[in-house]
Design an enzyme around this catalytic site. Structure first.
Site, short mmCIF file in Angstrom:
data_model
loop_
_atom_site.label_atom_id
_atom_site.label_comp_id
_atom_site.label_asym_id
_atom_site.label_seq_id
_atom_site.Cartn_x
_atom_site.Cartn_y
_atom_site.Cartn_z
N ASP A 58 39.92 -10.39 31.09
CA ASP A 58 38.80 -11.20 30.61
C ASP A 58 38.25 -12.16 31.66
O ASP A 58 37.51 -13.10 31.32
CB ASP A 58 39.18 -11.94 29.33
CG ASP A 58 39.16 -11.01 28.13
OD1 ASP A 58 38.40 -10.02 28.17
OD2 ASP A 58 39.90 -11.25 27.17
N ASP B 190 36.45 -4.82 24.03
CA ASP B 190 35.93 -6.11 24.53
C ASP B 190 35.59 -6.06 26.02
O ASP B 190 34.73 -6.78 26.51
CB ASP B 190 36.95 -7.23 24.33
CG ASP B 190 37.76 -7.12 23.05
OD1 ASP B 190 37.96 -5.98 22.58
OD2 ASP B 190 38.18 -8.14 22.53
N1 GLY Z 1 38.21 -10.62 23.18
C1 GLY Z 1 38.97 -10.98 22.05
C2 GLY Z 1 38.19 -11.17 20.81
O1 GLY Z 1 37.07 -10.69 20.66
O2 GLY Z 1 38.70 -11.80 19.92
#
Ligand code: GLY
Length: 381
Positions: free
Chosen positions: A102, A160
């Site tokens: 991320d 994600d």
């Molecule tokens: N990237 C984690 C979420 O969307 O909660």
């Protein structure tokens, strides 16, 4: 301040309700900057945002929100606060172990944002470092970017990550080195093949054998089940595919974003607030997720720039309606003691963590979509 009362349908770029809403956001973010300061807000309880550790995946959203407003207000307090947060995240870049996939969410909205707005060289270096880390997570056999760091999850990828790819496209543009965008496109292709279903919904997690790259299983993750439709996952797919299309011009990514958009619109309730999973059984006190709608709306506005004129209007109006509806019922303008902007987000329903609460990324995507409705489409992604 009162809610904005008028209808959807006029040209949003000139609609008074959009401009009034934007002014409310500017005022609110100014007040947030005084109470939150250079912290890492994630979830608001009892009107007050918490603060996370420096490596938390959502840490880009607060500086991102500050930059969205600074871009127009030129308020130095917002700029200084955003820059301080970015500097505090340096420990994560240098420690290496806390880094995960991320880094795109984290450094696009702070470092790429600051670099795009102010040409800050240190910010560029931070974002290039983060992009280099992200490329290093690529599994060449399976053609995917590894998500998390636990040893038993070496072969896991998640939907994600589509939102982490813009950092790589940006890094190729900045450096003239195509490797970053190659990795991004390989991952996007794997997502097209292994995550997205023909109806426009998506798996959350797909597991691969990290040695052979063979697909092993899909998991429900933050959704209800492996075959269900986590609403924020649909939004990540929609917006992520639109962003990959913007950088590559690949029609397959546009088509995928369209499928996800149509699935979202066919399932979202009339008031614009989706359940946490479109296929979860209805229950008393159902977990809902405003962040999914805010993100989907911003993604649709991105998509509206990539399709022919007639179609463009379809996505723009759909996004406008989502934002109008969210603003009508789920914003906090009636409660000045609440730090957040948007109510009713759900972080992780299967783990029962943070259900029906304000979340910083809900606030960010809501404000970003309003910027786009005003005709400001320049992006930090
Ligand atoms: N990237 C984690 C979420 O969307 O909660």
């Amino acid at each position: 301040m009162s809610k904005v009362a008028t209808s959807v349908g006029a040209d949003a770029a000139n609609a008074p309700w959009v401009e009034e809403l934007w002014q409310q956001i500017i005022g609110k973010v100014g007040r947030m900057s005084e109470t939150i300061g250079a912290d890492f807000p994630y979830i608001s309880y009892n009107g007050k945002y918490n603060s996370e550790e420096a490596d938390w995946w959502t840490n880009g959203f607060w500086p991102g929100l500050l930059w969205l407003v600074y871009r127009e207000s030129k308020d130095d307090q917002l700029k200084d606060t955003a820059a301080q947060i970015e500097a505090k995240m340096d420990t994560v870049l240098t420690d290496f172990y806390p880094l995960h996939h991320d880094v795109g969410f984290m450094w696009s909205l702070c470092s790429v944002a600051q670099y795009k707005l102010l040409g800050c060289e240190i910010s560029k270096r931070r974002a290039m470092t983060a992009a280099s880390h992200l490329v290093g997570r690529f599994n060449a056999k399976g053609q995917f970017i590894r998500a998390w760091n636990q040893p038993e999850r070496v072969g896991w990828a998640i939907i994600d990550c589509m939102m982490n790819l813009p950092l790589l496209y940006w890094a190729s543009e900045e450096s003239g080195d195509p490797r970053f965008k190659h990795v991004a496109a390989f991952h996007a292709d794997t997502t097209l093949r292994e995550f997205l279903r023909p109806d426009g919904s998506s798996h959350h997690i797909v597991c691969f054998d990290p040695e052979s790259g063979e697909r092993e299983a899909a998991l429900g993750g933050q959704g209800y089940s492996p075959d269900s439709a986590w609403s924020r996952g649909t939004a990540w797919a929609l917006y992520g595919m639109a962003l990959s299309a913007r950088y590559t011009g690949d029609q397959r990514y546009i088509d995928a974003a369209k499928r996800a958009a149509h699935f979202f619109l066919a399932n979202v309730p009339e008031d614009g607030l989706p359940p946490w999973d479109f296929r979860a059984p209805w229950e008393e006190g159902m977990a809902m997720d405003s962040s999914a709608s805010a993100c989907a709306a911003s993604g649709m506005l991105e998509l509206s720039l990539l399709v022919p004129e007639g179609e463009s209007e379809l996505y723009r109006r759909a996004a406008e309606k989502l934002i109008f509806k969210l603003n009508e019922k789920y914003t906090t303008w009636d409660d000045p003691s609440e730090e957040a902007i948007l109510r009713m987000g759900t972080a992780n329903r299967p783990k029962k963590t943070h259900v029906n609460v304000p979340m910083i990324y809900g606030d960010y995507f809501f404000a970003e979509a309003v910027c786009k409705l005003r005709g400001v489409h320049d992006t930090f992604w």
